[in-house]
Design a protein around this motif. Structure first.
Motif, PDB file in Angstrom:
ATOM      1  N   PHE A  35       0.842  -1.196   0.000  1.00  0.00           N
ATOM      2  CA  PHE A  35       0.000   0.000   0.000  1.00  0.00           C
ATOM      3  C   PHE A  35       0.869   1.234   0.000  1.00  0.00           C
ATOM      4  O   PHE A  35       1.887   1.284   0.694  1.00  0.00           O
ATOM      5  CB  PHE A  35      -0.844   0.096   1.281  1.00  0.00           C
ATOM      6  N   THR A  36       0.457   2.249  -0.724  1.00  0.00           N
ATOM      7  CA  THR A  36       0.961   3.607  -0.561  1.00  0.00           C
ATOM      8  C   THR A  36      -0.107   4.540  -1.112  1.00  0.00           C
ATOM      9  O   THR A  36      -0.761   4.222  -2.104  1.00  0.00           O
ATOM     10  CB  THR A  36       2.334   3.829  -1.231  1.00  0.00           C
ATOM     11  N   GLY A  37      -0.324   5.658  -0.439  1.00  0.00           N
ATOM     12  CA  GLY A  37      -1.397   6.569  -0.826  1.00  0.00           C
ATOM     13  C   GLY A  37      -2.721   6.107  -0.243  1.00  0.00           C
ATOM     14  O   GLY A  37      -2.756   5.436   0.789  1.00  0.00           O
ATOM     15  N   GLU A  38      -3.812   6.481  -0.917  1.00  0.00           N
ATOM     16  CA  GLU A  38      -5.159   6.154  -0.439  1.00  0.00           C
ATOM     17  C   GLU A  38      -5.891   5.257  -1.426  1.00  0.00           C
ATOM     18  O   GLU A  38      -5.810   5.468  -2.633  1.00  0.00           O
ATOM     19  CB  GLU A  38      -6.010   7.423  -0.294  1.00  0.00           C
ATOM     20  N   ARG A  87      -5.198   3.512   3.927  1.00  0.00           N
ATOM     21  CA  ARG A  87      -4.245   4.484   3.387  1.00  0.00           C
ATOM     22  C   ARG A  87      -2.917   4.330   4.114  1.00  0.00           C
ATOM     23  O   ARG A  87      -2.867   3.888   5.259  1.00  0.00           O
ATOM     24  CB  ARG A  87      -4.769   5.908   3.470  1.00  0.00           C
ATOM     25  N   ALA A  88      -1.852   4.698   3.403  1.00  0.00           N
ATOM     26  CA  ALA A  88      -0.500   4.620   3.963  1.00  0.00           C
ATOM     27  C   ALA A  88       0.304   5.787   3.407  1.00  0.00           C
ATOM     28  O   ALA A  88       0.348   5.981   2.196  1.00  0.00           O
ATOM     29  CB  ALA A  88       0.152   3.293   3.591  1.00  0.00           C
ATOM     30  N   THR A  89       0.936   6.562   4.283  1.00  0.00           N
ATOM     31  CA  THR A  89       1.725   7.709   3.823  1.00  0.00           C
ATOM     32  C   THR A  89       3.043   7.263   3.193  1.00  0.00           C
ATOM     33  O   THR A  89       3.579   7.958   2.344  1.00  0.00           O
ATOM     34  CB  THR A  89       1.995   8.705   4.963  1.00  0.00           C
ATOM     35  N   SER A  90       3.560   6.116   3.608  1.00  0.00           N
ATOM     36  CA  SER A  90       4.719   5.521   2.936  1.00  0.00           C
ATOM     37  C   SER A  90       4.414   4.031   2.762  1.00  0.00           C
ATOM     38  O   SER A  90       3.469   3.513   3.342  1.00  0.00           O
ATOM     39  CB  SER A  90       6.002   5.746   3.736  1.00  0.00           C
ATOM     40  N   GLU A  91       5.226   3.363   1.966  1.00  0.00           N
ATOM     41  CA  GLU A  91       4.900   1.988   1.612  1.00  0.00           C
ATOM     42  C   GLU A  91       4.725   1.092   2.833  1.00  0.00           C
ATOM     43  O   GLU A  91       5.549   1.097   3.746  1.00  0.00           O
ATOM     44  CB  GLU A  91       5.976   1.396   0.707  1.00  0.00           C
ATOM     45  N   ALA A  92       3.635   0.349   2.819  1.00  0.00           N
ATOM     46  CA  ALA A  92       3.354  -0.653   3.844  1.00  0.00           C
ATOM     47  C   ALA A  92       3.150  -1.994   3.151  1.00  0.00           C
ATOM     48  O   ALA A  92       2.675  -2.049   2.010  1.00  0.00           O
ATOM     49  CB  ALA A  92       2.109  -0.266   4.632  1.00  0.00           C
ATOM     50  N   LYS A  93       3.492  -3.058   3.851  1.00  0.00           N
ATOM     51  CA  LYS A  93       3.311  -4.414   3.331  1.00  0.00           C
ATOM     52  C   LYS A  93       2.277  -5.105   4.217  1.00  0.00           C
ATOM     53  O   LYS A  93       2.387  -5.083   5.444  1.00  0.00           O
ATOM     54  CB  LYS A  93       4.648  -5.151   3.314  1.00  0.00           C
ATOM     55  N   VAL A  94       1.287  -5.699   3.560  1.00  0.00           N
ATOM     56  CA  VAL A  94       0.092  -6.160   4.264  1.00  0.00           C
ATOM     57  C   VAL A  94      -0.282  -7.566   3.814  1.00  0.00           C
ATOM     58  O   VAL A  94      -0.104  -7.919   2.642  1.00  0.00           O
ATOM     59  CB  VAL A  94      -1.080  -5.182   3.975  1.00  0.00           C
ATOM     60  N   LEU A  95      -0.809  -8.364   4.738  1.00  0.00           N
ATOM     61  CA  LEU A  95      -1.392  -9.657   4.420  1.00  0.00           C
ATOM     62  C   LEU A  95      -2.909  -9.500   4.505  1.00  0.00           C
ATOM     63  O   LEU A  95      -3.425  -8.942   5.476  1.00  0.00           O
ATOM     64  CB  LEU A  95      -0.914 -10.726   5.411  1.00  0.00           C
TER      65      LEU A  95
END
Length: 118
Positions: A35-38, A87-95
């Motif tokens: 994720f990054t952004g909305e 939303r994430a302001t910087s890159e996030a990694k999600v399951l």
């Protein structure tokens, strides 16, 4: 039985908001995504939405103004029918875990991701 290395799977793509299936579990897709952004506000009428943060920070906004911010090792289940957006302001990694065939875009105008298996 098959071992899945999530870091290895996440290294195989660089796109955002593009879930990749890494396993199937009782009729559900287990996916990794960046994720990054909305993402747009949306809802899933017939299923809950499961988010487990692996790296980074993700905020889940509710349409009613409620928000939950999650960091690594934290999860949230958004109840079916609840309007929300990650939303994430910087890159996030999600399951993510969703029933096979459930569009990741819910009822938004955004086209659903193809969800390739890796």
């Amino acid at each position: 039985m098959k071992k899945v290395n999530l870091a290895e799977k996440l290294s195989m793509f660089s796109s955002h908001w593009d879930p990749h299936v890494v396993a199937n579990y009782n009729g559900n897709d287990v996916m990794v995504v960046k994720f990054t952004g909305e993402f747009p506000f949306h809802k899933h009428d017939t299923t809950d939405d499961f988010f487990l943060i692996l790296e980074g920070e993700v905020t889940l906004d509710g349409e009613d103004g409620d928000a939950v911010t999650l960091g690594p090792g934290e999860l949230c289940v958004v109840p079916q029918g609840m309007v929300h957006r990650p939303r994430a302001t910087s890159e996030a990694k999600v399951l993510l875990i969703e029933p096979t065939g459930e569009p990741n875009s819910g009822d938004s105008d955004r086209p659903a991701s193809a969800k390739p298996s890796i």
